[in-house]
Write an enzyme that holds these catalytic residues in place. Structure first.
Site, mmCIF file in Angstrom:
data_model
loop_
_atom_site.group_PDB
_atom_site.id
_atom_site.type_symbol
_atom_site.label_atom_id
_atom_site.label_comp_id
_atom_site.label_asym_id
_atom_site.label_seq_id
_atom_site.Cartn_x
_atom_site.Cartn_y
_atom_site.Cartn_z
ATOM 1 N N LYS A 1 69.880 47.611 37.584
ATOM 2 C CA LYS A 1 70.919 46.964 38.390
ATOM 3 C C LYS A 1 71.573 45.880 37.544
ATOM 4 O O LYS A 1 71.025 44.810 37.342
ATOM 5 C CB LYS A 1 70.367 46.329 39.669
ATOM 6 C CG LYS A 1 71.506 45.949 40.639
ATOM 7 C CD LYS A 1 71.173 44.782 41.529
ATOM 8 C CE LYS A 1 71.405 43.450 40.858
ATOM 9 N NZ LYS A 1 72.854 43.149 40.597
ATOM 10 N N GLY B 1 64.238 34.466 40.006
ATOM 11 C CA GLY B 1 62.998 35.048 39.516
ATOM 12 C C GLY B 1 61.825 34.789 40.439
ATOM 13 O O GLY B 1 60.952 35.654 40.622
ATOM 14 N N GLU C 1 61.396 37.036 32.927
ATOM 15 C CA GLU C 1 61.857 36.115 31.884
ATOM 16 C C GLU C 1 62.888 35.210 32.536
ATOM 17 O O GLU C 1 63.983 35.632 32.856
ATOM 18 C CB GLU C 1 62.438 36.915 30.715
ATOM 19 C CG GLU C 1 62.535 36.092 29.439
ATOM 20 C CD GLU C 1 63.794 35.254 29.409
ATOM 21 O OE1 GLU C 1 63.709 34.054 29.748
ATOM 22 O OE2 GLU C 1 64.851 35.787 29.072
ATOM 23 N N CYS D 1 69.316 32.289 27.455
ATOM 24 C CA CYS D 1 68.146 31.756 28.170
ATOM 25 C C CYS D 1 67.278 30.878 27.282
ATOM 26 O O CYS D 1 66.635 29.946 27.760
ATOM 27 C CB CYS D 1 67.320 32.893 28.766
ATOM 28 S SG CYS D 1 66.743 34.106 27.556
ATOM 29 N N GLU E 1 68.282 23.137 34.335
ATOM 30 C CA GLU E 1 68.905 24.067 33.406
ATOM 31 C C GLU E 1 70.409 24.144 33.669
ATOM 32 O O GLU E 1 70.845 24.363 34.800
ATOM 33 C CB GLU E 1 68.291 25.466 33.547
ATOM 34 C CG GLU E 1 68.835 26.459 32.540
ATOM 35 C CD GLU E 1 68.187 27.834 32.658
ATOM 36 O OE1 GLU E 1 68.102 28.538 31.641
ATOM 37 O OE2 GLU E 1 67.762 28.202 33.782
#
Length: 497
Positions: free
Chosen positions: A194, A252, A270, A304, A401
């Site tokens: 996806k 996540g 991840e 990332c 982040e």
């Protein structure tokens, strides 16, 4: 060099009716809702893709399951590797077309699309191809007693887990998908991908190439749509044996919760983090600035593993910030299809608005915006590369982040303080140390809580080196031989004779 001319094949591909790739065929699907594909350099819609429904999710999973038990299971390990190598050949052959599509959809500079999305993806495929014929168990000496002269032996074998669901982010829509499908297929699994709804097109073109490479129908399937709709349906599907996800930490965590709710499936997560780059006092100001540019501003900081927290010796701080600002002011920002562009737009409007909100947050908290901190006038989702001096480790931009071209800086006085600052985060994906003193670096390595540690470099990955995070930055590892554990089940066999 300058603005490139789009290939006719790129223009023709954009004009297609896009949907999904299931069991070797393209389909618009049953859902009438379409999702716009926006060029982040202009803000214009360049294509649309149909939102997937439960019907497409189920069809893709059924096709993948049938291929797993049928055509793909009947192919030898070496031929699986040959398929991946042929796909790598085709990625390189059609590299310019794929690179242009990627830059149009994500805003990545054309040079970076060519080098990483295509060049690195082909290299990763070849790496995984090499492992396909080397997945093995071991023989074991057992110590069971013999009562009537019988003997015992044992061995282990690794078997593919089954159908893998891969959830792909928007920052590297080809390369990260290749990491996942390459690992899955090398181990004998099949996969349903996806893509991000922001970058849904490029993998549809790769799927065509996979068929041309001889990969059987049903082995690779693609269902487009939002995470809340398509992603959730794929994760909950009874045929899903493993989930591999790359994306934000909040998403996540939701994926991880879904995995546990549906039987504790295998999962590789991840999740990024708040990565640090730390410079020791023996580094020159010029070398520090070179390291900062490498660590924090590649692909507009949308990596990332990119560094966002920068720790500079107090004695060097002023000179570093001055020189860095000069370098950023000379950086060419513009069209990602211009071969001289060094920094393109942010990938989508939602992310653009998030970055602008973080600029405002820094101002509210009294951080010093040394350079940048604002959007660029005109079309598209462009912002200035930004340098922020933090007041303390508790400032928002030292903890949250950003995933953008924002470097937040804090000075330190000694190595003990530096280690404490590096580790003072719930995340643990990546850290880089920059020093000419190898002894100090080797002594600091065991003290740093991160799954990936670079010395005098940052962001660069190699398929032979396992990659993944500690703490809240993820579960599992990509690449190396470590990936095999995550895509296979270990079966033990004992025999009496």
């Amino acid at each position: 060099m300058g603005e490139i001319t789009l290939l006719e094949s790129v223009t023709a591909f954009l004009q297609r009716a896009h949907g999904h790739y299931i069991n070797g065929q393209f389909t618009r699907g049953q859902e009438n809702q379409t999702l716009p594909v926006v060029n982040p350099a202009s803000g214009e819609v360049i294509a649309t893709v149909n939102q997937g429904s439960e019907a497409e999710a189920d069809a893709a999973m059924q096709a993948a399951s049938q291929a797993f038990h049928g055509s793909w299971a009947q192919i030898s390990p070496i031929e699986r590797g040959n398929c991946l190598n042929r796909l790598a050949d085709l990625l390189q052959k059609q590299g310019e077309e794929l690179a242009q599509l990627e830059s149009l959809c994500s805003g990545k500079t054309i040079q970076l699309s060519r080098m990483l999305e295509i060049g690195a993806s082909a290299d990763y495929l070849r790496y995984f191809a090499g492992w396909s014929s080397k997945i093995s168990g071991e023989t074991l000496n057992v110590s069971l007693p013999s009562f009537q002269g019988e003997q015992y032996t044992a061995f282990t074998r690794r078997e593919p887990v089954g159908v893998v669901v891969g959830i792909i982010p928007w920052n590297f829509s080809i390369m990260i998908a290749i990491w996942k499908l390459g690992a899955a297929l090398a181990c004998g699994c099949t996969i349903v991908l996806k893509p991000s709804e922001y970058t849904p097109l490029t993998m549809l073109r790769v799927a065509e190439l996979a068929k041309e490479a001889g990969i059987p129908d049903g082995v690779i399937n693609i269902v487009n749509g939002t995470g809340a709709d398509v992603g959730a349906k794929l994760l909950a599907h009874p045929l899903c044996a493993k989930v591999t996800f790359t994306g934000s930490i909040p998403t996540g965590r939701r994926v991880g919760q879904s995995v546990m709710e549906h039987g504790g499936l295998r999962a590789t997560l991840e999740l990024g983090g708040k990565n640090a780059a730390a410079f020791l006092p023996d580094m020159s100001v010029e070398k520090i600035v070179d390291g900062i540019l490498e660590a924090g501003y590649l692909n507009q900081g949308q990596i990332c593993a990119a560094a966002e927290r920068f720790y500079i010796p107090a004695v060097h701080m002023e000179a570093v910030l001055t020189l860095l600002s000069e370098c950023l002011s000379a950086m060419k920002i513009g069209s990602p299809l211009d071969e001289t562009t060094e920094m393109g737009p942010l990938a989508n409007k939602a992310h653009y608005e998030k970055i602008l909100a973080l600029f405002e947050k820094a101002r509210q908290e009294g951080n010093e915006i040394v350079y940048g901190g604002q959007a660029l006038a005109g079309q598209g989702f462009f912002v200035m590369p930004t340098v922020i001096r933090a007041n303390s480790a508790d400032d928002t931009l030292m903890k949250e982040e950003t995933f953008g071209p924002i470097g937040t800086f804090l000075s330190y006085d000694n190595e003990e303080e530096l280690i404490r600052l590096i580790n003072a985060t719930p995340f643990g994906l990546a850290v880089s140390l920059w020093t000419n003193d190898l002894t100090k670096a080797m002594r600091m390595i065991p003290q740093i809580q991160a799954g990936m540690l670079w010395i005098n470099m940052h962001t660069l990955l190699d398929p032979a080196v396992p990659f993944g995070g500690m703490k809240s930055s993820g579960i599992g590892r990509e690449f190396g031989k470590a990936f095999i554990e995550h895509y296979t089940e270990l079966k033990s066999v004992m025999m009496r004779y």
